[in-house]
Design a protein around this motif. Structure first.
Motif, PDB file in Angstrom:
ATOM      1  N   UNK A 126      -0.475 -54.799  74.213  1.00 55.99           N
ATOM      2  CA  UNK A 126      -1.724 -54.814  73.464  1.00 55.99           C
ATOM      3  C   UNK A 126      -1.378 -54.634  72.001  1.00 55.99           C
ATOM      4  N   UNK A 127      -1.920 -55.497  71.179  1.00 56.31           N
ATOM      5  CA  UNK A 127      -1.616 -55.396  69.756  1.00 56.31           C
ATOM      6  C   UNK A 127      -2.822 -55.822  68.930  1.00 56.31           C
ATOM      7  N   UNK A 128      -2.903 -55.270  67.743  1.00 59.90           N
ATOM      8  CA  UNK A 128      -3.922 -55.644  66.761  1.00 59.90           C
ATOM      9  C   UNK A 128      -3.205 -55.934  65.457  1.00 59.90           C
ATOM     10  N   UNK A 129      -3.584 -57.049  64.831  1.00 58.37           N
ATOM     11  CA  UNK A 129      -2.994 -57.377  63.530  1.00 58.37           C
ATOM     12  C   UNK A 129      -3.883 -58.369  62.797  1.00 58.37           C
ATOM     13  N   UNK A 130      -3.955 -58.234  61.509  1.00 63.25           N
ATOM     14  CA  UNK A 130      -4.700 -59.150  60.649  1.00 63.25           C
ATOM     15  C   UNK A 130      -6.127 -59.405  61.140  1.00 63.25           C
ATOM     16  N   UNK A 131      -6.767 -58.378  61.674  1.00 65.19           N
ATOM     17  CA  UNK A 131      -8.137 -58.506  62.147  1.00 65.19           C
ATOM     18  C   UNK A 131      -8.269 -59.085  63.540  1.00 65.19           C
ATOM     19  N   UNK A 132      -7.152 -59.448  64.156  1.00 67.99           N
ATOM     20  CA  UNK A 132      -7.182 -60.035  65.487  1.00 67.99           C
ATOM     21  C   UNK A 132      -6.634 -59.092  66.531  1.00 67.99           C
ATOM     22  N   UNK A 133      -6.750 -59.502  67.775  1.00 68.57           N
ATOM     23  CA  UNK A 133      -6.261 -58.700  68.897  1.00 68.57           C
ATOM     24  C   UNK A 133      -5.608 -59.615  69.914  1.00 68.57           C
ATOM     25  N   UNK A 134      -4.694 -59.017  70.691  1.00 71.59           N
ATOM     26  CA  UNK A 134      -4.039 -59.734  71.774  1.00 71.59           C
ATOM     27  C   UNK A 134      -3.705 -58.739  72.859  1.00 71.59           C
ATOM     28  N   UNK A 135      -3.968 -59.132  74.133  1.00 71.45           N
ATOM     29  CA  UNK A 135      -3.525 -58.338  75.271  1.00 71.45           C
ATOM     30  C   UNK A 135      -2.895 -59.284  76.291  1.00 71.45           C
ATOM     31  N   UNK A 136      -2.056 -58.718  77.128  1.00 68.01           N
ATOM     32  CA  UNK A 136      -1.444 -59.517  78.185  1.00 68.01           C
ATOM     33  C   UNK A 136      -0.921 -58.612  79.277  1.00 68.01           C
ATOM     34  N   UNK A 137      -0.754 -59.175  80.454  1.00 70.16           N
ATOM     35  CA  UNK A 137      -0.244 -58.376  81.547  1.00 70.16           C
ATOM     36  C   UNK A 137       0.039 -59.208  82.771  1.00 70.16           C
ATOM     37  N   UNK A 138       0.316 -58.488  83.875  1.00 66.03           N
ATOM     38  CA  UNK A 138       0.740 -59.152  85.101  1.00 66.03           C
ATOM     39  C   UNK A 138       0.290 -58.356  86.316  1.00 66.03           C
ATOM     40  N   UNK A 139       0.003 -59.080  87.382  1.00 68.67           N
ATOM     41  CA  UNK A 139      -0.190 -58.496  88.698  1.00 68.67           C
ATOM     42  C   UNK A 139       1.087 -58.831  89.455  1.00 68.67           C
ATOM     43  N   UNK A 140       1.987 -57.878  89.585  1.00 67.80           N
ATOM     44  CA  UNK A 140       3.292 -58.138  90.191  1.00 67.80           C
ATOM     45  C   UNK A 140       3.184 -58.517  91.664  1.00 67.80           C
ATOM     46  N   UNK A 141       2.149 -58.065  92.341  1.00 66.27           N
ATOM     47  CA  UNK A 141       1.991 -58.389  93.767  1.00 66.27           C
ATOM     48  C   UNK A 141       1.608 -59.851  93.972  1.00 66.27           C
TER      49      UNK A 141
END
Length: 169
Positions: A126-141
């Motif tokens: 999860x990150x925020x920069x320059x007024x924007x946001x980004x998230x990412x992840x995984x369901x390992x199963x």
């Protein structure tokens, strides 16, 4: 993740092919993979099929709102689709959707965080920069991965990009 990388690389190739003047053709990659592509000049829809060691990868890119996205995700309400690429490689399914909206990056990320959690995805970045946001992840199963980014322009219009891949382990 190898299949996902192949599929996303092929999606990039599809977008580049769409910039050319040919409306259909065949090609061979540096790795010896072969494929075919078609471009509908009227609708702007492009499609491509690539034969790889792992099987056939099919992609379709257009600006239509996706009927369905992998893993139960939905397009952010009221968003304008700029491009929508659907990738199908047997058991591996994926999508890359770029959209615009006048909602905030916080609202977009909150929407997709809820859908990701409902799909059993653990948010890993999860990150925020320059007024924007980004998230990412995984369901390992289940092998489902996802990321969403949302960044505003100078006029406050937010461009988002949603990437989802289902790759059974």
């Amino acid at each position: 993740m190898c299949k996902s990388a192949i599929a996303l690389s092929a999606a990039g190739a599809l977008l580049l092919i769409g910039c050319g003047s040919e409306t259909s053709g065949e090609f061979t990659t540096d790795d010896g993979e072969t494929g075919e592509y078609t471009i509908d000049q009227t609708s702007g829809e492009s499609s491509m099929t690539v034969e790889t060691e792992d099987g056939t990868v099919s992609m379709r890119t257009n600006t239509e709102t996706p009927d369905s996205l992998p893993a139960g995700f939905t397009l952010f309400s009221g968003a304008e689709v700029l491009s929508n690429t659907i990738i199908d490689q047997g058991d591996t399914k994926g999508s890359l959707t770029t959209f615009r909206t006048d909602e905030t990056p916080d609202e977009i990320v909150a929407h997709y965080r809820e859908e990701a959690e409902d799909a059993g995805i653990t948010i890993q970045i999860e990150t925020s920069m320059n007024g924007g946001k980004m998230i990412g992840g995984e369901n390992e199963q289940t092998g489902t991965t996802f990321s969403v980014s949302a960044f505003p322009d100078d006029d406050g219009i937010v461009t988002g990009q949603l990437t989802i891949s289902e790759e059974p382990g």
